[in-house]
Each structure stands twice: as C-alpha cells, then as structure tokens.
Scaffold this motif. Structure first.
Motif, short mmCIF file in Angstrom:
data_model
loop_
_atom_site.label_atom_id
_atom_site.label_comp_id
_atom_site.label_asym_id
_atom_site.label_seq_id
_atom_site.Cartn_x
_atom_site.Cartn_y
_atom_site.Cartn_z
N LYS A 110 5.46 3.73 -5.18
CA LYS A 110 6.30 4.87 -4.81
C LYS A 110 6.72 5.66 -6.04
N THR A 111 7.09 4.95 -7.10
CA THR A 111 7.54 5.63 -8.31
C THR A 111 6.39 6.40 -8.95
N ASN A 113 3.69 7.57 -7.50
CA ASN A 113 3.36 8.71 -6.65
C ASN A 113 4.30 9.89 -6.89
N SER A 114 5.55 9.58 -7.21
CA SER A 114 6.55 10.64 -7.37
C SER A 114 6.40 11.42 -8.67
N LYS A 121 0.79 14.49 -6.36
CA LYS A 121 2.15 13.99 -6.21
C LYS A 121 2.50 13.71 -4.75
N ASP A 122 3.01 12.51 -4.51
CA ASP A 122 3.55 12.06 -3.22
C ASP A 122 2.52 11.85 -2.12
#
Length: 457
Positions: A110-111, A113-114, A121-122
């Motif tokens: 998750k981190t 991807n952010s 991104k995401d």
C-alpha cells in the motif's frame, strides 16, 4: 524537518597506519577464506567494527566519512533508528514466509503504491524479486511476455546487473566474459551523455539523435535488431558515470514507446528512494514508465527488490512467472515501509535538493581551479566529478581517479569511482548526512585533490 544526528561528530579520525593492525589481521583471514575476486576490499583496506549515520569505524578505532552508503543501499544512513525500530518490531512476528499475506507485506504494498510515479500510483501491480539484477531480469521477461517480441533496447553505459540474461543489457562487455551467457536479443543505443556523446551534434540535439535512431530500428525491419519488445533505461545512469540526460530525453523516449506500444522500463535501483531529491529520479522529468525496477535502499540494508507495473500487464500472467525463495522478506518490507513513509513526510527530499546543489557547486568551484576535473554533474545526492588528463581533449584520467580513491581513503573518506573509464568520482552519501560532516568531507576531497594533482602534473 528532523535529521537524525547519528554520525561520529569528530569524523574523520585516522589513528593508525592503514590498514590498522586489527584490520590487517581480519583482511588476511578473509583472503584465506573468501574469493580473491572481491573488489571493494581493493578500494577500502579496512575491517569494520560499527557504523553510525554517515560514518564508519574500523576495528582499530579509525573513523571514516561514508560517501558511498553501500552503493546507495543505506540512503537513511547506518543504524538509523527508524529502520532499526521497524526491523526489531518485525523480528517479534515473522522473518520468512513465501507469498502469503502478512501485515508487513500489505503495509508495504500500500505504501509503495502511494508513492509510485503518476501513471502507476495507486493502481500498479508489484512482483517481488530478490536482487536488483533479478528485478531487471523480471522486467524484461514481463516486457517480452506483454509485447510478444524478444529484442530489448538498452543503452551504452548501462548497468542492470550481471546475473542470468540481464548481463546482456549491462553495457560493459567484460561482465559478459565471465557470465557463460552470450548477449541474446539485446541492442544498445548510445545514452545521451552530453560530455562524451559519440556523434558530433549540438548539445541540444543529443536526445533527438538517440530517439531518431530508436525509431529507425523500430520501423525498419532490415535495421538489424528485430522486433522491439521493450526499452530499458536508467533515468540517471549509475555505474555508467552518474550521467544526467538532457531534460527532453525521457519525455521523448516515453512518446516514441507509446507511439509503437513498446513497454518502457525504468531501472530506479540506484537512482530511486530519494537519491536525486525525489523518491524516483524519473519524477524530475514528469514521466512514468510501464514497468519500474526497485531495489537497493528499499530494504534499508536487508536485500529486497521488486518491479511495479501497469495493472493491465498482469492479465493472463501465469502462476510461477518469476520465482525466488527469498522474495519479499518481511524484515525488509517492514524497513521499506518505514523508509518510504519517512521520505514522504519528513521534508528530507527538500534538504537533499538544496544541499545537493550546494555540494555540486563546491565541486564546480574545485573544477574551476583544478586541471583534472573535466565535468561536474548530478541531481540531489547523485553527483559526479569526471577526471580527465586534459580538459580540451577530455582524455580520461583513470589513474588519477584511482590515486584519488586511495588518497581519500588514507585521509578518512570512503568514495568510489564509476564511469566508462573508471575515471568518475561519485558522491553517494546517505541522505541524512549532517552539515558538518558534509563540510569535513568536502575539505578532505579538496585537500586530496591538491595532493594528487601535484604528484600527477
């Protein structure tokens, strides 16, 4: 912004001859037990007791300033409490498991991807690998799978690892001498290296020349390379000489790969994780890849690597597409989450940008007074001083670079070379290096440069 004051304040401190007596014993024992093919003990003849921040203490109590950070593996420095705390917490839970989700794994994904470049991104997918070379190997395999084509275009001066098929993409031919694998379906174009571009064109046309050559081999079936299945590039070249391409290069490269639906791979193994003043070097150019290779500092010293890529590339990807027992070690993932969060929230990247400009300016001032520094370049804390015999002919000064490396070591500064001819001094200090340690290191570099220059004239 908080920057941990971890380093030995008095660095550098040289108390003994080098190597010192205890280091000499350890080095001799290593010679009896380990391969003679080692390289770093040829540059740094010491045995380490401990390290703090941007400083290293040997077994004899000598303290060195660290300007290489394990080749950009320790971007937050040695023994950083943020990294150590994350690892210690994870040690209480689990240290190895294969692929099944853990809290460390999900938090890291998750981190990561952010903070990926804008088009990833995401909503990217991530495939864990074992080393930086393994990540690049997986990336070209994925590009070939997606495109259905075999030929990978890489660039002169590139370094993508020396394991398996990826050694063919690493430009320096001597690595292939020992690999046992001939280069297969790899084609190298010149990298836009302004100081040593092989074609005599105005500097503003360098990117255009490279891109036109790329488009020629894509379009013309008789050009030689065959159908292009992917393009692999370092946004800022590492081992090739800390070469910053012209600002228009990556945008033009992105445009032509999109035009022909060719996967574009960015190797951010060395240039990523804040090294250039942004989390990813490609952010300087506002360009996103289709596939990105990540390693080195993402594990905080624990081996970790991965590729992140477009979600649509994951369709129909077979189980076991890329394997490795030690992929995604939970200790490394816990460290990686802490490091990425620190890069996101601390303001350290602004400091790397401003201090990097200052350090580069100091090198430029030295170049203005010294006959042997032909070029200074860099972004953030990825800075190069290229040494030449003559500023007019630009003849590479490999022997001067080697003399500098040895002289710096004797005076307590650890610095490595790189470049096509091994004539580039590269600044890779931890991003957390304190101001007074920066000044001490620059003083040592300047004094050592004067010392070596007097001998070489």
């Amino acid at each position: 912004m908080e920057v941990y004051n971890l380093s030995y304040d008095e660095a550098p401190v040289i108390k003994t001859e080098l190597p010192g007596p205890r280091s000499r014993i350890a080095l001799n024992e290593q010679d009896m037990l380990e391969t003679q093919s080692r390289t770093y003990t040829r540059a740094f003849k010491l045995a380490v007791d401990n390290a703090r921040g941007s400083t290293v203490m040997d077994l004899d109590g000598n303290i060195f300033i660290d300007w290489f950070a394990g080749i950009s593996v320790l971007n937050l420095g040695h023994n950083n409490p943020i990294v150590r705390h994350a690892i210690e917490e994870q040690l209480e839970k689990i240290v190895h498991i294969n692929e099944v989700p853990t809290e460390a794994r999900i938090n890291f994904l998750k981190t990561l991807n952010s903070v990926l470049p804008k088009e990833l991104k995401d909503h990217a997918r991530t495939m864990f690998t074992v080393t930086g070379a393994d990540a690049c190997e997986a990336a070209i395999s994925l590009a070939r799978h997606v495109s259905g084509k075999k030929t990978i275009v890489a660039f002169g001066g590139s370094y993508h690892g020396v394991a398996g098929d990826i050694v063919g993409a690493t430009a320096n031919y001597h690595y292939r001498d020992y690999a046992g694998i001939s280069p297969r379906d790899i084609y190298h174009l010149p990298f836009p290296y302004p100081y040593r571009f092989p074609v005599n064109v105005p500097e503003g046309d360098i990117s255009k020349v490279v891109i036109e050559q790329l488009e020629y081999i894509i379009r013309d079936p008789a050009a030689g390379p065959g159908s292009i299945g992917g393009v692999l590039v370092e946004p800022v070249q590492g081992e090739g000489g800390y070469i910053v391409p012209p600002d228009d290069f990556l945008p033009m490269l992105r445009e032509v790969t999109e035009k022909y639906s060719i996967p574009l791979i960015f190797d951010e193994v060395q240039s990523g994780m804040g090294r250039t003043g942004k989390i990813w070097a490609s952010e300087h150019y506002n360009v996103s890849p289709d596939i990105m290779c990540i390693s080195k500092s993402v594990g905080g010293g624990i081996p970790a690597s991965m590729i992140s890529y477009r979600a649509d590339y994951d369709r129909d990807l077979p189980a076991g597409f890329h394997l490795g027992t030690y992929r995604a070690n939970p200790l490394a993932l816990a460290a990686g989450t802490a490091i990425l969060n620190y890069l996101k929230t601390s303001g350290i990247l602004d400091r790397v940008t401003s201090k990097g400009r200052y350090i580069k300016k100091r090198f430029e001032e030295m170049a203005g007074k010294n006959p042997f520094i032909g070029d200074v370049r860099g972004l953030g804390y990825m800075i190069a001083a290229e040494l030449v015999r003559d500023k007019n002919t630009r003849e590479p000064a490999t022997e001067i670079a080697n003399a500098m490396k040895e002289t710096l070591f004797r005076h307590g500064l650890l610095m490595l070379t790189c470049g096509h001819y091994g004539n580039v001094m590269r600044y890779i200090a931890p991003l957390t290096i304190e101001d007074h340690i920066i000044e001490s290191g620059l003083d040592v570099f300047s004094e050592s440069l004067d010392e070596v220059s007097k001998k070489m004239k």
